[in-house]
Design a protein around this motif. Structure first.
Motif, PDB file in Angstrom:
ATOM      1  N   ASN A  55     112.715 -32.821 -15.290  1.00 27.91           N
ATOM      2  CA  ASN A  55     112.648 -32.048 -16.537  1.00 27.91           C
ATOM      3  C   ASN A  55     112.226 -32.900 -17.733  1.00 27.91           C
ATOM      4  O   ASN A  55     112.298 -32.455 -18.876  1.00 27.91           O
ATOM      5  CB  ASN A  55     113.996 -31.383 -16.831  1.00 27.91           C
ATOM      6  N   GLU A  56     111.766 -34.134 -17.479  1.00 26.55           N
ATOM      7  CA  GLU A  56     111.469 -35.049 -18.583  1.00 26.55           C
ATOM      8  C   GLU A  56     110.402 -34.502 -19.535  1.00 26.55           C
ATOM      9  O   GLU A  56     110.473 -34.711 -20.746  1.00 26.55           O
ATOM     10  CB  GLU A  56     111.020 -36.412 -18.036  1.00 26.55           C
ATOM     11  N   ALA A  57     109.401 -33.804 -19.010  1.00 30.10           N
ATOM     12  CA  ALA A  57     108.317 -33.313 -19.863  1.00 30.10           C
ATOM     13  C   ALA A  57     108.764 -32.197 -20.800  1.00 30.10           C
ATOM     14  O   ALA A  57     108.056 -31.859 -21.753  1.00 30.10           O
ATOM     15  CB  ALA A  57     107.153 -32.822 -19.004  1.00 30.10           C
TER      16      ALA A  57
ATOM     17  N   LEU B 176     110.937 -38.065 -25.104  1.00 34.82           N
ATOM     18  CA  LEU B 176     109.856 -38.900 -25.605  1.00 34.82           C
ATOM     19  C   LEU B 176     110.255 -40.359 -25.428  1.00 34.82           C
ATOM     20  O   LEU B 176     111.336 -40.762 -25.886  1.00 34.82           O
ATOM     21  CB  LEU B 176     109.599 -38.657 -27.093  1.00 34.82           C
ATOM     22  N   PHE B 177     109.412 -41.135 -24.758  1.00 31.94           N
ATOM     23  CA  PHE B 177     109.588 -42.582 -24.677  1.00 31.94           C
ATOM     24  C   PHE B 177     108.584 -43.190 -25.643  1.00 31.94           C
ATOM     25  O   PHE B 177     107.377 -42.994 -25.490  1.00 31.94           O
ATOM     26  CB  PHE B 177     109.374 -43.074 -23.247  1.00 31.94           C
TER      27      PHE B 177
ATOM     28  N   VAL C 100     103.421 -42.451 -27.204  1.00 34.62           N
ATOM     29  CA  VAL C 100     104.532 -41.791 -26.531  1.00 34.62           C
ATOM     30  C   VAL C 100     104.226 -41.602 -25.053  1.00 34.62           C
ATOM     31  O   VAL C 100     103.076 -41.367 -24.652  1.00 34.62           O
ATOM     32  CB  VAL C 100     104.880 -40.432 -27.187  1.00 34.62           C
ATOM     33  N   TYR C 101     105.270 -41.739 -24.250  1.00 33.01           N
ATOM     34  CA  TYR C 101     105.216 -41.570 -22.811  1.00 33.01           C
ATOM     35  C   TYR C 101     106.290 -40.563 -22.410  1.00 33.01           C
ATOM     36  O   TYR C 101     107.235 -40.323 -23.159  1.00 33.01           O
ATOM     37  CB  TYR C 101     105.477 -42.899 -22.103  1.00 33.01           C
ATOM     38  N   PRO C 102     106.181 -39.992 -21.216  1.00 35.71           N
ATOM     39  CA  PRO C 102     107.082 -38.897 -20.875  1.00 35.71           C
ATOM     40  C   PRO C 102     108.385 -39.251 -20.168  1.00 35.71           C
ATOM     41  O   PRO C 102     109.271 -38.403 -20.095  1.00 35.71           O
ATOM     42  CB  PRO C 102     106.218 -38.032 -19.944  1.00 35.71           C
ATOM     43  N   CYS C 103     108.522 -40.472 -19.646  1.00 35.68           N
ATOM     44  CA  CYS C 103     109.683 -40.679 -18.785  1.00 35.68           C
ATOM     45  C   CYS C 103     109.915 -42.163 -18.528  1.00 35.68           C
ATOM     46  O   CYS C 103     109.078 -42.998 -18.872  1.00 35.68           O
ATOM     47  CB  CYS C 103     109.466 -39.970 -17.448  1.00 35.68           C
ATOM     48  N   PRO C 104     111.058 -42.525 -17.891  1.00 36.85           N
ATOM     49  CA  PRO C 104     111.296 -43.927 -17.535  1.00 36.85           C
ATOM     50  C   PRO C 104     110.178 -44.467 -16.637  1.00 36.85           C
ATOM     51  O   PRO C 104     109.716 -43.782 -15.739  1.00 36.85           O
ATOM     52  CB  PRO C 104     112.629 -43.874 -16.765  1.00 36.85           C
ATOM     53  N   ALA C 105     109.752 -45.666 -16.910  1.00 39.30           N
ATOM     54  CA  ALA C 105     108.701 -46.372 -16.152  1.00 39.30           C
ATOM     55  C   ALA C 105     107.304 -45.828 -16.419  1.00 39.30           C
ATOM     56  O   ALA C 105     106.330 -46.392 -15.952  1.00 39.30           O
ATOM     57  CB  ALA C 105     108.969 -46.373 -14.653  1.00 39.30           C
TER      58      ALA C 105
ATOM     59  N   TRP D 235     100.524 -32.796 -22.560  1.00 34.59           N
ATOM     60  CA  TRP D 235     101.908 -32.389 -22.299  1.00 34.59           C
ATOM     61  C   TRP D 235     101.969 -31.074 -21.527  1.00 34.59           C
ATOM     62  O   TRP D 235     102.829 -30.897 -20.659  1.00 34.59           O
ATOM     63  CB  TRP D 235     102.695 -32.313 -23.609  1.00 34.59           C
ATOM     64  N   GLN D 236     101.059 -30.162 -21.813  1.00 33.37           N
ATOM     65  CA  GLN D 236     101.076 -28.902 -21.072  1.00 33.37           C
ATOM     66  C   GLN D 236     100.695 -29.123 -19.606  1.00 33.37           C
ATOM     67  O   GLN D 236     101.312 -28.542 -18.702  1.00 33.37           O
ATOM     68  CB  GLN D 236     100.139 -27.885 -21.731  1.00 33.37           C
TER      69      GLN D 236
END
Length: 389
Positions: free
Chosen positions: A285-287, A291-292, A299-304, A337-338
């Motif tokens: 569900n990170e997306a 926000l990373f 910005v990135y969507p998730c860990p790693a 993002w979509q």
């Protein structure tokens, strides 16, 4: 005290509201969201004072010392709907306490957004007492990466001889928390691998003796070879160090550790036993949630994903956005993002991003007994991912 309890109650309500909102959006197949991110992970500084064998970046070889400043934070927060943010993590990147503004950032977050839960992830090799005290006063929770219960194993894993110093710093942290009477959670973490699994029970005992509230563990994810090379060009962790190849031994020790944790009255979090593995649909569900934020505002969507997505974000192929330059309303529902949400929908997903098929969190859907969830193979991603920056 009453004020603190009220803030905590409001915080928990906000977390539940965000979780329900995300679950409804995913179930309904929403990719264009009417709400913003609820979780922030700030990559505090591009530098580290250890050289952990399982880390995907060698900060001693290529750390830039770039960091998120307190001025950056003011800009970032002004570009977000902070009424929707439920938690902020001071982690990612290198060692957060090498960021000279960390205490000021925590104080600003707490003063302006007291409902937000915030946590620092640190190796606590340093002991900047004034900064630590200030963060306790800002009610920042601590997750300390210790990874061993002995000096020798700690040095093997972290690359530095600092075990006794870190243990002393944890004692000081617990003592300082008690003196300041702050309701701050202190957890110690251990990335489980062949090198330290035999110390897990003693790690539980040590954590309890030190006064920590919780032990958190994860199985090690072994990165592709290019990401395991350190400054001296040596590689100190191999696929065979994964507990995937020691499943029965791992399960037996974790069960014993669970029993000891219960006896000691300390919480113990671990991933599924190998013997209890089960497969399910990808359920990331990170997306819809996170926000990373990189040191430069990307910005990135998730860990790693700062590793997996970085080459294509840097090149502009993935236009994920920059929160220092743009308001979240210009970023959060853009094509990147979509498509990312389409890739991770529970039903009718479209596989736009091969990175999501190489995820280190895939143990949650492939199962704990899937080799590829432990020994990561990024062959299907562009060859650029196989090269360190």
């Amino acid at each position: 005290m009453k004020k603190n309890l009220l803030a905590r109650a409001r915080s928990l309500l906000r977390v539940k509201k965000a979780d329900r909102r995300i679950a409804r959006a995913m179930a309904g197949g929403l990719t264009d969201l009417p709400f913003g991110p609820s979780s922030l992970n700030l990559m505090m500084v591009d530098s580290c004072n250890s050289q952990c064998i399982m880390c995907g970046k060698d900060y001693k070889a290529c750390g830039t010392m770039q960091y998120i400043s307190s001025n950056d934070i003011r800009t970032i927060y002004s570009h977000l709907d902070m009424d929707q943010i439920v938690d902020v993590i001071y982690g990612g990147g290198g060692e957060p306490f090498l960021n000279p503004d960390i205490a000021e950032i925590a104080a600003y977050t707490h003063a302006h957004y007291p409902v937000i839960q915030h946590t620092v992830i640190s190796n606590l090799i340093q002991w900047p007492q004034e900064k630590v005290a200030a963060m306790l006063d800002s009610r920042v929770h601590f997750l300390v990466s210790l990874n061993a219960a002995s000096r020798g194993t700690y040095k093997t894993i972290s690359g530095v001889d600092a075990f006794q110093a870190v243990v002393s710093h944890i004692e000081n942290l617990v003592r300082l928390r008690s003196a300041r009477k702050e309701a701050v959670h202190i957890a110690l973490s251990m990335i489980l691998m062949r090198q330290n699994i035999d110390e897990l029970v003693n790690f539980i005992k040590l954590s309890s003796d030190l006064g920590a509230d919780e032990v958190k563990t994860l199985y090690v994810r072994v990165y592709p070879e290019d990401y395991r090379i350190k400054q001296d060009r040596n590689i100190f962790i191999a696929p065979s160090d994964s507990l995937f190849y020691e499943q029965q031994r791992s399960d037996d020790i974790i069960r014993e550790a669970e029993s000891v944790a219960k006896e000691k009255g300390i919480r113990f979090e671990h991933e599924p036993y190998f013997s209890c593995s089960r497969k399910t649909e990808r359920n990331c569900n990170e997306a819809w949630k996170s926000l990373f934020i990189n040191f430069n505002g990307d910005v990135y969507p998730c860990p790693a994903s700062e590793i997996l997505f970085k080459p294509k974000v840097d090149s502009g192929e993935y236009a994920s956005g920059n929160i220092l330059q743009s308001h979240v309303n210009e970023i959060w529902n853009n094509p990147f993002w979509q498509k990312l949400r389409e890739t991770n929908l529970p039903h009718s997903r479209k596989e736009h991003f091969p990175e999501c098929r190489c995820c280190g969190n895939s143990i949650n859907w492939w199962g704990s007994d899937a080799e590829k969830a432990h020994v990561l193979d990024w062959q299907e991603i562009s060859p650029a991912v196989g090269k360190k920056s």
